[in-house]
Scaffold this motif. Structure first.
Motif, PDB file in Angstrom:
ATOM      1  N   CYS A   1       1.568  -9.034  -2.400  1.00 33.28           N
ATOM      2  CA  CYS A   1       0.810  -8.537  -2.784  1.00 33.28           C
ATOM      3  C   CYS A   1       1.038  -7.874  -4.012  1.00 33.28           C
ATOM      4  CB  CYS A   1       1.067  -6.386  -2.658  1.00 33.28           C
ATOM      5  SG  CYS A   1       0.367  -5.118  -3.548  1.00 33.28           S
TER       6      CYS A   1
ATOM      7  N   CYS B   1       2.598  -4.368  -5.559  1.00 31.59           N
ATOM      8  CA  CYS B   1       4.287  -4.523  -5.327  1.00 31.59           C
ATOM      9  C   CYS B   1       4.862  -5.235  -5.204  1.00 31.59           C
ATOM     10  CB  CYS B   1       3.869  -3.190  -3.616  1.00 31.59           C
ATOM     11  SG  CYS B   1       3.448  -3.433  -2.432  1.00 31.59           S
TER      12      CYS B   1
ATOM     13  N   CYS C   1       1.991  -1.415  -0.200  1.00 32.01           N
ATOM     14  CA  CYS C   1       1.836  -0.175  -1.205  1.00 32.01           C
ATOM     15  C   CYS C   1       0.513   0.531  -0.453  1.00 32.01           C
ATOM     16  CB  CYS C   1       1.665  -0.375  -3.223  1.00 32.01           C
ATOM     17  SG  CYS C   1       0.290  -1.815  -3.041  1.00 32.01           S
TER      18      CYS C   1
ATOM     19  N   CYS D   1      -1.725  -2.517  -0.057  1.00 30.48           N
ATOM     20  CA  CYS D   1      -2.201  -3.629   1.015  1.00 30.48           C
ATOM     21  C   CYS D   1      -1.322  -3.099   2.810  1.00 30.48           C
ATOM     22  CB  CYS D   1      -0.756  -4.449   0.279  1.00 30.48           C
ATOM     23  SG  CYS D   1       0.852  -3.705   0.119  1.00 30.48           S
TER      24      CYS D   1
HETATM   25 ZN   LIG Z   1       0.868  -4.252  -1.923  1.00 23.69          ZN
END
Ligand SMILES: [Zn+2]
Length: 339
Positions: free
Chosen positions: A263, A266, A271, A274
């Motif tokens: 991701c 993050c 987060c 994702c």
């Molecule tokens: Zn994420």
């Protein structure tokens, strides 16, 4: 007589001085110097004067006429200048006002993703191929090793149209068409709309976009596939992204994998984008099933290949953090102007 002329001169000058516009001035010209004007009248009446007085009065009358003419002319110039000044003031353009901005067009986020990917694949020597949205059963399913009883052929998933045709459920038919037309080495991508019976909601749409690619040559291995897909993810989501391959199943590839990218929002920490996993699922890929090669007339003993396909809508949603897939179709300028 001379006093009368002087009085006329005085009257005329006074009126001229207070004339406010050109029309008024013209009236004064008529009033004093016109055919039936006051000064003209005096000159006309000179016949009744004593002969010795005539030249004196005539001279005076001409002087008065000249003075009035001069004054009329001077006043005319002043009024004209005033009028011009007023016109300029009325027509003045305030150049300190901010201009009206031109409304520039924007490129749709879907088109942005497609162009970015196409540029990258062209640099890697891929060609761009196209195929029809309305397909035959053969190209959409059969030639891709999707047997008749496969769930993807279920009425629930596929839009069938008249004449035994259907709306393609993926862009893979273009791979088959390319394999039939070209001989290896083949390096192609294709992108476009695909159709599946689906309820429209924030993450699903019955019309969606795919981009997929196919490489066929001697000695193509899974490592080549990995190399290309890592390049794709870095192109779209930035350098330093981790890529994860998970074993999967597709009828037209063997072995098959689903590909996740770490991701970018993050950095893999987890987060909302994702779903707290740290990974974003972006595409499916695999080595082309030898049976698919053979069906398109390519010798699977001599050639191997890989194929991959990605959902562009999801790519755009990840990249631009779009929460609702419907934004891509709404044509809302407030949304589109952001790109
Ligand atoms: Zn994420």
């Amino acid at each position: 007589m001379e006093r009368k002329l002087e009085a006329l001169q005085e009257e005329a000058l006074e009126k001229i001085a207070s004339a406010r516009d050109l029309a008024e001035l013209e009236q004064l010209q008529v009033e004093f110097l016109g055919k039936n004007g006051k000064v003209t009248g005096v000159l006309r009446g000179m016949g009744r004067l004593d002969p010795e007085e005539r030249p004196k009065v005539g001279k005076k009358a001409n002087q008065v006429k000249e003075i009035i003419e001069k004054e009329l002319e001077a006043r005319l110039q002043i009024l004209k200048a005033d009028q011009e000044k007023q016109r300029l003031q009325e027509e003045a353009i305030d150049i300190t006002l901010p201009g009206k901005p031109l409304q520039g067009g924007r490129i749709h986020p879907m088109q942005l993703i497609i162009e970015q990917l196409e540029d990258m694949f062209l640099r890697m020597g891929f060609s761009i191929e196209e195929g029809p949205d309305v397909e035959t059963d053969y190209y959409n399913f059969e030639a891709l090793n999707i047997p008749e009883n496969h769930p993807a052929r279920d009425m629930q998933d596929t839009f069938y149209v008249e004449g035994g045709l259907l709306l393609r459920t993926h862009t893979s038919p273009v791979q088959v068409r390319t394999m039939e037309k070209q001989t290896p080495p083949i390096r192609m991508i294709t992108s476009g709309k695909c159709y599946r019976v689906d309820e429209l909601d924030a993450t699903h749409s019955p019309v969606f976009h795919q981009l997929e690619g196919l490489v066929i040559d001697r000695g193509i291995t899974f490592s080549h596939l990995k190399g290309v897909l890592i390049a794709v993810t870095r192109e779209i989501f930035g350098a330093g992204r981790e890529v994860r391959f998970r074993p999967s199943y597709f009828p037209f590839t063997e072995p098959s994998a689903e590909v996740d990218v770490s991701c970018f929002k993050c950095q893999g920490q987890g987060c909302s984008l994702c779903s707290r996993t740290g990974w974003l699922e972006i595409l499916g890929a695999g080595m082309v099933n030898p049976r698919v090669l053979e069906m398109s007339g390519i010798d699977a003993e001599r050639f191997t290949g890989f194929a991959f396909g990605m959902g562009l809508d999801r790519m755009a949603m990840y990249k631009y953090e779009i929460e609702d897939i419907r934004h891509l179709w709404d044509n809302d300028l407030r949304f589109l102007k952001q790109f």
